[in-house]
Design an enzyme around this catalytic site. Sequence first.
Site, PDB file in Angstrom:
ATOM      1  N   ASN A   1      -9.430  27.201  61.884  1.00  0.00           N
ATOM      2  CA  ASN A   1     -11.129  25.827  62.231  1.00  0.00           C
ATOM      3  C   ASN A   1     -11.554  25.261  61.776  1.00  0.00           C
ATOM      4  O   ASN A   1     -12.084  26.421  61.097  1.00  0.00           O
ATOM      5  CB  ASN A   1     -11.016  26.447  63.736  1.00  0.00           C
ATOM      6  CG  ASN A   1     -12.150  25.027  65.067  1.00  0.00           C
ATOM      7  OD1 ASN A   1     -11.276  23.854  64.287  1.00  0.00           O
ATOM      8  ND2 ASN A   1     -12.991  25.377  64.991  1.00  0.00           N
TER       9      ASN A   1
ATOM     10  N   HIS B   1     -15.454  23.735  62.104  1.00  0.00           N
ATOM     11  CA  HIS B   1     -16.916  24.305  62.769  1.00  0.00           C
ATOM     12  C   HIS B   1     -18.242  23.763  61.880  1.00  0.00           C
ATOM     13  O   HIS B   1     -17.664  23.871  61.160  1.00  0.00           O
ATOM     14  CB  HIS B   1     -17.216  25.419  64.111  1.00  0.00           C
ATOM     15  CG  HIS B   1     -17.816  25.682  64.868  1.00  0.00           C
ATOM     16  ND1 HIS B   1     -17.306  24.474  65.789  1.00  0.00           N
ATOM     17  CD2 HIS B   1     -19.314  25.011  64.559  1.00  0.00           C
ATOM     18  CE1 HIS B   1     -18.779  24.519  66.402  1.00  0.00           C
ATOM     19  NE2 HIS B   1     -19.893  24.721  66.143  1.00  0.00           N
TER      20      HIS B   1
ATOM     21  N   SER C   1     -10.837  12.472  59.462  1.00  0.00           N
ATOM     22  CA  SER C   1     -11.737  12.468  57.809  1.00  0.00           C
ATOM     23  C   SER C   1     -11.639  13.968  56.846  1.00  0.00           C
ATOM     24  O   SER C   1     -11.299  14.271  55.825  1.00  0.00           O
ATOM     25  CB  SER C   1     -13.082  12.250  58.135  1.00  0.00           C
ATOM     26  OG  SER C   1     -13.398  13.402  58.860  1.00  0.00           O
TER      27      SER C   1
HETATM   28  C1  GAR Z   1     -15.312  17.670  62.755  1.00  0.00           C
HETATM   29  O1  GAR Z   1     -17.165  17.111  62.451  1.00  0.00           O
HETATM   30  C2  GAR Z   1     -15.179  18.855  63.283  1.00  0.00           C
HETATM   31  O2  GAR Z   1     -16.078  19.755  62.637  1.00  0.00           O
HETATM   32  C3  GAR Z   1     -15.403  18.970  64.179  1.00  0.00           C
HETATM   33  O3  GAR Z   1     -14.952  18.026  64.825  1.00  0.00           O
HETATM   34  C4  GAR Z   1     -14.964  16.403  63.766  1.00  0.00           C
HETATM   35  C5  GAR Z   1     -14.080  15.527  63.161  1.00  0.00           C
HETATM   36  O4  GAR Z   1     -14.157  15.037  62.581  1.00  0.00           O
HETATM   37  N1  GAR Z   1     -15.218  19.484  64.968  1.00  0.00           N
HETATM   38  C6  GAR Z   1     -15.779  20.561  66.119  1.00  0.00           C
HETATM   39  O5  GAR Z   1     -16.573  19.898  66.342  1.00  0.00           O
HETATM   40  C7  GAR Z   1     -14.729  21.896  66.880  1.00  0.00           C
HETATM   41  N2  GAR Z   1     -15.840  22.476  67.270  1.00  0.00           N
HETATM   42  P1  GAR Z   1     -12.895  14.511  61.480  1.00  0.00           P
HETATM   43  O6  GAR Z   1     -11.738  14.045  63.056  1.00  0.00           O
HETATM   44  O7  GAR Z   1     -12.731  13.381  61.081  1.00  0.00           O
HETATM   45  O8  GAR Z   1     -11.839  15.262  60.890  1.00  0.00           O
END
Ligand code: GAR
Length: 203
Positions: free
Chosen positions: A104, A106, A13
């Site tokens: 990144n 977070h 997303s």
């Molecule tokens: C997101 O919430 C991102 O912030 C998190 O993974 C999710 C990916 O969602 N990342 C972490 O937790 C890194 N430490 P997405 O694939 O829908 O973008």
Amino acid sequence: MFKLALFVSGRGSNLKAVYDKVPKEKVNICAVICDKKDCGAVQFAVEKSIPAFFVSSKKENGFFDFDEIAQRLKFLSIDLIVLAGFLKKIPDFFVLEFENKIINIHPALLPSFGGKGMYGMNVHQAVFDSSAKVSGATVHFVDKIYDNGMIILQKAVDISDLKSAQEIADRILKIEHELLPFVVEKFADGKVLIENNSVIIAD
Ligand code: GAR
């Protein structure tokens, strides 16, 4: 044209938010790199004809190692690498090779609720269990330590009305989708500056 590569591991997303919100005349998404062959992010890349590459530290069929990915990204003259939900550790040599060029997102307010194992729902569950009344999202530079690099931008939100980790995740994801495209565009505009060990975003 500013050249972007995104590392992803799942739903995608944040990749979609960057694709939808960052002006295409400013930023070209040149590559999506994933550690899984099949996930929402890869499907999205394929749909939008963004070249997708697969990365693994082990020798696996159809996967490149980080060294090969680094060479490819150098060849493409990538300006910025975004970890958009990429859940593997980036090797130290790769961080050094792209110093101050990897960021990144977070899903919490660093330096709280970060570090090894703190990703996705684990983060929101820890926030919920702590009974914190605010959470948020953080965009930061990537260094050799998990969730440790200089903070670029954060946004906090009230979560005192929420009743579960999932409700927190849903609220924070909306913040992520605002923050990440905003920061990427600022990089493309040359408005993210490092001065005296802190990050300034110019108007
Ligand atoms: C997101 O919430 C991102 O912030 C998190 O993974 C999710 C990916 O969602 N990342 C972490 O937790 C890194 N430490 P997405 O694939 O829908 O973008």
